[in-house]
Design a protein around this motif. Structure first.
Motif, short mmCIF file in Angstrom:
data_model
loop_
_atom_site.label_atom_id
_atom_site.label_comp_id
_atom_site.label_asym_id
_atom_site.label_seq_id
_atom_site.Cartn_x
_atom_site.Cartn_y
_atom_site.Cartn_z
N UNK A 1 36.42 -8.52 8.32
CA UNK A 1 37.00 -8.21 9.63
C UNK A 1 37.97 -9.29 10.11
N UNK A 2 37.98 -10.44 9.44
CA UNK A 2 38.89 -11.52 9.84
C UNK A 2 40.33 -11.03 9.66
N UNK A 3 41.16 -11.25 10.66
CA UNK A 3 42.51 -10.69 10.65
C UNK A 3 43.38 -11.22 9.51
N UNK A 4 43.06 -12.41 9.00
CA UNK A 4 43.90 -13.00 7.94
C UNK A 4 43.46 -12.60 6.54
N UNK A 5 42.26 -12.04 6.39
CA UNK A 5 41.68 -11.81 5.07
C UNK A 5 42.49 -10.83 4.23
N UNK A 6 42.84 -11.29 3.02
CA UNK A 6 43.52 -10.43 2.05
C UNK A 6 42.70 -10.27 0.77
N UNK A 7 41.78 -11.22 0.54
CA UNK A 7 40.91 -11.17 -0.62
C UNK A 7 39.65 -11.96 -0.29
N UNK A 8 38.50 -11.51 -0.82
CA UNK A 8 37.22 -12.17 -0.54
C UNK A 8 36.67 -12.76 -1.83
N UNK A 9 36.27 -14.03 -1.77
CA UNK A 9 35.66 -14.70 -2.92
C UNK A 9 34.25 -15.13 -2.51
N UNK A 10 33.26 -14.63 -3.22
CA UNK A 10 31.86 -14.98 -2.95
C UNK A 10 31.37 -15.92 -4.05
N UNK A 11 31.03 -17.14 -3.67
CA UNK A 11 30.52 -18.14 -4.60
C UNK A 11 29.00 -18.18 -4.45
N UNK A 12 28.31 -18.02 -5.56
CA UNK A 12 26.86 -18.04 -5.52
C UNK A 12 26.33 -18.94 -6.63
N UNK A 13 25.01 -19.10 -6.67
CA UNK A 13 24.39 -19.94 -7.68
C UNK A 13 23.35 -19.13 -8.44
N UNK A 14 22.72 -19.78 -9.39
CA UNK A 14 21.71 -19.10 -10.20
C UNK A 14 20.48 -18.74 -9.36
N UNK A 15 20.33 -19.35 -8.18
CA UNK A 15 19.16 -19.09 -7.34
C UNK A 15 19.07 -17.61 -6.97
N UNK A 16 20.20 -17.02 -6.58
CA UNK A 16 20.19 -15.62 -6.17
C UNK A 16 19.70 -14.72 -7.30
N UNK A 17 20.17 -14.97 -8.50
CA UNK A 17 19.76 -14.14 -9.64
C UNK A 17 18.28 -14.35 -9.95
N UNK A 18 17.80 -15.57 -9.81
CA UNK A 18 16.40 -15.87 -10.11
C UNK A 18 15.45 -15.11 -9.19
N UNK A 19 15.86 -14.89 -7.93
CA UNK A 19 14.99 -14.19 -6.99
C UNK A 19 15.34 -12.71 -6.89
N UNK A 20 16.27 -12.25 -7.73
CA UNK A 20 16.57 -10.83 -7.78
C UNK A 20 17.61 -10.34 -6.79
N UNK A 21 18.35 -11.26 -6.17
CA UNK A 21 19.42 -10.85 -5.25
C UNK A 21 20.68 -10.56 -6.06
N UNK A 22 21.09 -9.32 -6.09
CA UNK A 22 22.28 -8.92 -6.84
C UNK A 22 23.49 -9.02 -5.92
N UNK A 23 23.99 -10.25 -5.75
CA UNK A 23 25.06 -10.47 -4.78
C UNK A 23 26.36 -9.77 -5.18
N UNK A 24 26.59 -9.65 -6.47
CA UNK A 24 27.80 -8.95 -6.91
C UNK A 24 27.76 -7.48 -6.48
#
Length: 464
Positions: A127-150
């Protein structure tokens, strides 16, 4: 093998906003003068800089656990890894623009696999007015607990029309960012035709610099226009117009080759031209000729030639005294690649640059005579049997202090700053940041190194 340690006390801005002192040790093996390969992957690539230097059009979201905060120091504004940097300028240690979201998940959130906060942050970024592309940086922690951030990112951004991608960082700091340029250039808008008089430059450092202004001047004298200057800077408007250029000049290295492979496949009609990093007069002349070639011209304009000659004459005068001195390198078995394969060292060829200035080069090889002879032969082939490039074998690696002190070399090359091993031996440390790009940079480099060698003056005082 022993290690040297330097202890620093710094203040970091933690995710909760509180200031707290951070203590750490940097340990370096006593005979190690080049960054280890794994460390180099993090610090000497332009991708990380690109994320941190990008304008607000790149919405950067970082999702990590509290344990990771102490490891991903660049995310927490801590200057731990001061030795890690790309080729032309030091690695920024914080995001300097807005549209940056730091989400430190609690242990409870991670254990329960809660998604509400990350979904909310992705929506805010979209929703940010300047946003043209979103980059989500995550770590192995999310995958270890089953969070499918992608998958979560795809669900939230999929129907928005805003391109988005996910990067996973591993806890050992080895960043798999090999598709960074490819993903960010999803912004490039298709063009029916390109303009041969417009050119892109990829991987050449900062545009707002002496070298950047020099390139702009050369382009104007050639009747050409800078279309986009990307990596490590990233201007989303330039990225959108990327395909308007007739040719993209790429500052060559193994990393750049890997990064641009996907881009070349995605845009098969686009032209790419690899150019050696512009350190020293010869390499600068290659760049000037590449610019002329990109514009479809037959020869370098006389006005451009005059600029090069003017700086070259000043460079010759500054480099004159360099022939009186030697620069030393300390190599362990396995480090030979940094001198023999410049592509693996960001395209930087320190021996060529130093010999062009007139310095003698003395390589202290911490291995047996048989290995040293093989290295000597390879260096002879690479540098046309230059007798001013010499190799000396040292069998006992633990005697590094004696090797440094007894060496006739006045300057010693190192990736570490400050390098107290070299200073204690009465020598002057030489880091890659003494090499500056462009013709003005070549003159400044020759002048600086000549003064350092003749006076024994480095950044940290006088050692003569």
């Amino acid at each position: 093998m022993g290690a040297i340690s330097s202890r620093d006390h710094m203040t970091s801005s933690a995710a909760n906003g509180k200031e707290h002192p951070t203590e750490f040790y940097d340990e370096v093996e006593r005979d190690c003068f080049f960054l280890p390969e794994g460390t180099r992957v993090l610090g000497c690539q332009e991708e990380l800089s690109t994320l941190l230097c990008a304008d607000e059009g790149v919405a950067l979201i970082v999702h990590l656990g509290r344990e990771c905060t102490t490891h991903y120091v660049w995310l927490d504004h801590v200057r731990h890894y001061r030795h890690m940097y790309p080729r032309f300028s030091r690695l920024p240690m914080r995001r300097t623009r807005g549209n940056f979201y730091m989400l430190e998940a609690s242990n409870l959130e991670l254990m329960l696999g809660k998604e509400q906060r990350i979904r909310s942050v992705i929506k805010r970024a979209l929703e940010h007015e300047a946003t043209k592309i979103v980059v989500l940086v995550t770590t192995c922690v999310a995958e270890m607990v089953g969070l499918r951030l992608e998958d979560i990112l795809e669900q939230e951004a999929g129907g928005s029309g805003v391109p988005a991608f996910c990067i996973e960082l591993t806890i050992d700091q080895n960043l798999p960012l090999s598709d960074m340029w490819y993903n960010l250039l999803m912004l490039a808008r298709p063009r029916r035709r390109s303009d041969s008089q417009r050119v892109n430059l990829l991987g050449f450092g900062e545009l707002d610099s002496v070298f950047g202004r020099e390139v702009n001047e050369i382009l104007k004298l050639c009747g050409m226009t800078l279309n986009a200057w990307l990596v490590p800077e990233f201007d989303t408007a330039m990225a959108e117009g990327f395909l308007a250029a007739g040719t993209s000049l790429v500052c060559s290295s193994d990393l750049a080759e890997q990064e641009t492979w996907g881009i070349r496949q995605r845009f098969p009609a686009a032209k790419f031209l690899d150019v050696p990093p512009p350190f020293g007069p010869e390499a600068c002349w290659h760049l000037y000729r590449a610019i002329v070639k990109a514009g479809g011209k037959k020869g370098v304009p006389s006005s451009v030639r005059k600029i090069w000659v003017r700086w070259y004459e000043r460079w010759l005068e500054a480099a004159g005294p360099c022939a009186n001195w030697k620069v030393g390198f300390v190599l362990r078995p396995g480090d030979e690649k940094y001198l023999l394969e410049p592509g693996r060292y960001h395209g930087l060829d320190p021996i060529r640059i130093l010999r062009e200035m007139g310095f003698g080069v003395l390589v202290h090889f911490l291995g047996g005579e048989k290995q040293a002879e093989a290295l000597r032969h390879r260096l002879e082939l690479r540098y046309d049997f230059d007798r001013k490039v010499q190799v000396v074998a040292h069998g006992k690696r633990e005697q590094i202090d004696e090797v440094l002190k007894a060496s006739p070399a006045r300057l010693f090359f190192t990736d570490y700053e400050p390098d107290w091993r070299i200073l204690k031996a009465g020598k002057v440390p030489l880091t890659r940041y003494r090499f500056e790009p462009g013709m003005a940079g070549a003159y400044k480099t020759a002048r600086t190194l000549s003064r350092m060698a003749s006076s024994g003056t480095g950044r940290w005082g006088i050692y003569s």
